[in-house]
Design a protein around this motif. Sequence first.
Motif, PDB file in Angstrom:
ATOM      1  N   TRP A  43      -0.676  -0.745  12.213  1.00 27.89           N
ATOM      2  CA  TRP A  43      -1.131   0.436  11.552  1.00 27.89           C
ATOM      3  C   TRP A  43      -0.027   2.389  11.331  1.00 27.89           C
ATOM      4  CZ3 TRP A  43      -1.744   5.771  13.384  1.00 27.89           C
ATOM      5  CH2 TRP A  43      -2.641   6.785  13.419  1.00 27.89           C
ATOM      6  N   TYR A  44       0.560   2.320  11.535  1.00 33.29           N
ATOM      7  CA  TYR A  44       1.009   3.636  10.907  1.00 33.29           C
ATOM      8  C   TYR A  44       1.855   3.449   9.757  1.00 33.29           C
ATOM      9  CZ  TYR A  44       1.494   4.045  16.324  1.00 33.29           C
ATOM     10  OH  TYR A  44       1.076   4.439  17.313  1.00 33.29           O
ATOM     11  N   VAL A  45       2.656   2.550   9.130  1.00 35.19           N
ATOM     12  CA  VAL A  45       2.658   2.336   7.916  1.00 35.19           C
ATOM     13  C   VAL A  45       1.677   2.553   6.927  1.00 35.19           C
ATOM     14  CG1 VAL A  45       3.579   0.565   6.790  1.00 35.19           C
ATOM     15  CG2 VAL A  45       4.769   1.134   8.331  1.00 35.19           C
ATOM     16  N   THR A  46       0.166   1.611   7.478  1.00 36.93           N
ATOM     17  CA  THR A  46      -0.536   2.642   6.220  1.00 36.93           C
ATOM     18  C   THR A  46      -1.234   3.527   6.522  1.00 36.93           C
ATOM     19  OG1 THR A  46      -1.109   0.145   7.588  1.00 36.93           O
ATOM     20  CG2 THR A  46      -2.535   1.550   6.334  1.00 36.93           C
ATOM     21  N   HIS A  47      -1.480   4.560   7.796  1.00 35.05           N
ATOM     22  CA  HIS A  47      -1.566   6.026   8.174  1.00 35.05           C
ATOM     23  C   HIS A  47      -0.841   6.839   6.956  1.00 35.05           C
ATOM     24  CE1 HIS A  47      -2.806   9.436   9.804  1.00 35.05           C
ATOM     25  NE2 HIS A  47      -1.575   9.699   9.732  1.00 35.05           N
ATOM     26  N   ASN A  48       0.277   6.570   7.502  1.00 38.46           N
ATOM     27  CA  ASN A  48       2.114   6.861   6.748  1.00 38.46           C
ATOM     28  C   ASN A  48       1.849   7.183   5.174  1.00 38.46           C
ATOM     29  OD1 ASN A  48       2.752   8.655   8.753  1.00 38.46           O
ATOM     30  ND2 ASN A  48       4.393   7.137   9.262  1.00 38.46           N
ATOM     31  N   ARG A  49       1.489   5.765   4.673  1.00 44.95           N
ATOM     32  CA  ARG A  49       0.623   5.101   3.201  1.00 44.95           C
ATOM     33  C   ARG A  49      -0.469   6.245   2.138  1.00 44.95           C
ATOM     34  NH1 ARG A  49       2.555  -0.410   2.424  1.00 44.95           N
ATOM     35  NH2 ARG A  49       4.070   0.339   1.504  1.00 44.95           N
ATOM     36  N   ARG A  50      -1.246   6.034   3.270  1.00 46.32           N
ATOM     37  CA  ARG A  50      -2.445   7.025   2.692  1.00 46.32           C
ATOM     38  C   ARG A  50      -2.049   8.478   3.074  1.00 46.32           C
ATOM     39  NH1 ARG A  50      -6.253   4.054   7.554  1.00 46.32           N
ATOM     40  NH2 ARG A  50      -6.962   2.131   5.792  1.00 46.32           N
ATOM     41  N   LEU A  51      -1.582   8.831   3.943  1.00 45.17           N
ATOM     42  CA  LEU A  51      -0.775  10.534   3.249  1.00 45.17           C
ATOM     43  C   LEU A  51      -0.603  10.924   2.054  1.00 45.17           C
ATOM     44  CD1 LEU A  51       0.109  10.867   6.758  1.00 45.17           C
ATOM     45  CD2 LEU A  51      -1.852  11.614   6.012  1.00 45.17           C
TER      46      LEU A  51
END
Length: 104
Positions: A43-51
Amino acid sequence: MPAAALKPKPLPTQSTAKRPVQLDLPYEPVPKRPLPAGRPREWYVTHNRRLKAMRLAIALLDSGVYLPSQARNERIRSAALAVGVHPPSDTTCHMVRALMRYSR
């Protein structure tokens, strides 16, 4: 009097002005807050990638790249250097183009 005559005339944009419109200086980023704890690592990896993809899409739009077909991986990576973030992966580059596609 026609209704169209009562509407105020919109301000000129960069493309319609007779002379260049002075753009505001880049905004200052919002202070970072800690992410919520207890989520899976993915979830954190995806969140940071989206940002990161969002930041890069905004940088490309500000630089005049409006179409996903104009945003090749090399151009996205050069925008990342200009913004000051690490060069994105192919997956993030794909996400940048998807954001540009859906913003239209």
